[in-house]
Scaffold this active site. Structure first.
Site, short mmCIF file in Angstrom:
data_model
loop_
_atom_site.label_atom_id
_atom_site.label_comp_id
_atom_site.label_asym_id
_atom_site.label_seq_id
_atom_site.Cartn_x
_atom_site.Cartn_y
_atom_site.Cartn_z
N ASP A 150 57.00 34.66 7.04
CA ASP A 150 56.99 34.13 8.25
C ASP A 150 56.09 33.18 8.18
O ASP A 150 55.55 33.08 8.16
CB ASP A 150 56.31 36.04 9.30
CG ASP A 150 56.45 35.33 10.55
OD1 ASP A 150 57.22 34.20 10.31
OD2 ASP A 150 56.04 36.03 10.87
N ASP B 33 62.27 36.80 8.49
CA ASP B 33 62.08 37.63 9.55
C ASP B 33 63.22 37.73 10.19
O ASP B 33 62.31 38.30 11.16
CB ASP B 33 60.96 37.39 9.05
CG ASP B 33 60.28 36.18 10.41
OD1 ASP B 33 61.40 35.32 10.56
OD2 ASP B 33 59.47 36.50 11.20
N TYR C 54 47.51 41.28 20.88
CA TYR C 54 46.74 41.41 19.41
C TYR C 54 44.73 42.38 19.68
O TYR C 54 44.29 42.41 21.40
CB TYR C 54 46.61 40.07 19.18
CG TYR C 54 47.78 39.59 18.81
CD1 TYR C 54 48.50 39.67 17.63
CD2 TYR C 54 48.14 38.38 19.71
CE1 TYR C 54 49.25 39.03 17.27
CE2 TYR C 54 49.23 37.52 19.49
CZ TYR C 54 49.90 37.63 18.25
OH TYR C 54 51.11 37.35 17.60
N ASP D 174 58.24 30.34 13.46
CA ASP D 174 56.59 29.96 14.34
C ASP D 174 55.54 28.74 14.23
O ASP D 174 55.48 28.31 12.82
CB ASP D 174 55.81 31.72 14.18
CG ASP D 174 55.73 32.50 14.18
OD1 ASP D 174 57.44 32.90 15.04
OD2 ASP D 174 56.78 33.43 13.36
N ARG E 172 52.36 45.55 24.03
CA ARG E 172 51.37 44.51 22.87
C ARG E 172 50.46 44.27 22.85
O ARG E 172 50.69 43.29 23.77
CB ARG E 172 52.43 44.47 21.42
CG ARG E 172 53.17 45.72 21.24
CD ARG E 172 54.03 45.37 20.45
NE ARG E 172 53.13 44.85 19.01
CZ ARG E 172 53.53 44.54 17.61
NH1 ARG E 172 54.87 44.04 17.48
NH2 ARG E 172 52.26 44.84 16.68
#
Length: 283
Positions: free
Chosen positions: A213, A176, A145, A181, A143
């Site tokens: 999140d 989540d 961005y 983060d 993956r």
């Protein structure tokens, strides 16, 4: 069983280690953010099988450990690429479970997963032994961005957003099930797996497909402008437009893949923080 959980309620996150020990440390941002840790028992740690992607305990001496080293296995941008962490004795450790959260005086450890100005979606492999950093996948493909992220991005060790707890102040969203983060806004590009000392400045309550999140906006204490910023107003003054840019980036990054924009609670505004202390908490 001891468990690390994040309680997001009344605009508060509580990251804590459950314990039979009455001692605890709380760093709180009234009505906004509270990072809480306590000390798990030996029995509870054994029950957690702590080297196998279960939340693990630590002592809150929380010494900064620049002697932590990383080692890459296999080639970057491959399915088998991993970044493992080792202590000064050469023992393999988990960046999520073994690195202390707190360093005192409002400073925290931050583990960089994605360097600024890069697009490979790197993350701690929470289900693998020792939780190394790997590149995320979807349907067997690596993956990325759709465009570079403009800040260093990673996690607060020893934290977890509890998926069983709803935050009534943020649309009843549940955690989540990942570490909390961090978006680090300093000028230097961090390396994958680098551990930085940071101070939190603000929090954004992102809601991603119904899950809460949190994005903690922080700055490395070694950044030249770190002494100038301590809260949302300081960031707006010395990093004008940055908080809006962070919110918009995380709001829109899934749109090119045909998904809806992410939402934000708390009126789309960054939450401020005011450190405080409490002790004696038990779960």
């Amino acid at each position: 069983m001891a468990a690390l959980r994040t309680v997001a309620a009344a605009n508060v996150i509580q990251c804590r280690l459950a314990s039979n020990n009455a001692n605890s440390i709380v760093i709180s941002r009234p009505a906004v953010l509270s990072l809480r840790c306590t000390f798990p028992s030996v029995k509870a740690l054994k029950q957690q099988r702590c080297l196998h992607a279960k939340p693990r305990g630590f002592t809150c001496r929380a010494l900064y450990r620049p002697e932590i080293e990383t080692k890459e296995e296999n080639n970057p941008q491959t399915l088998d690429y991993r970044v493992f962490f080792f202590d000064k004795s050469g023992k393999k450790i988990s960046p999520w479970h073994d690195i202390p959260l707190q360093l005192g005086d409002g400073v925290f450890n931050f583990v960089a997963e994605i360097p600024k100005e890069s697009s490979a979606k790197m993350e701690v492999a929470t289900e693998e032994p020792y939780t190394p950093i790997k590149q995320d996948t979807k349907k067997g493909k690596l993956r990325y961005y759709p465009y570079n992220i403009n800040w260093n991005y990673g996690l607060l060790p020893q934290t977890w957003e509890d998926p069983s707890l709803a935050n009534a102040e943020v649309e009843g969203a549940f955690g989540d099930n990942d570490p909390v983060d961090v978006v680090e806004i300093g000028e230097r590009q961090a390396k994958i797996g680098e551990v930085l000392k940071v101070k939190p400045l603000a929090a954004l309550a992102m809601i991603d497909e119904g899950e809460l999140d949190w994005k903690i906006v922080a700055i490395s204490v070694d950044d030249p402008r770190a002494p100038l910023v301590n809260d949302v107003n300081d960031v707006e003054k010395h990093f004008p437009g940055t908080l809006t840019a962070i919110r918009n980036w995380f709001r829109d990054y899934k749109i090119p893949d045909g998904k809806p924009a992410n939402k934000f609670g708390l009126g789309d505004k960054p939450a401020n923080k005011t450190p405080g202390r409490n002790s004696g908490h038990r779960k």
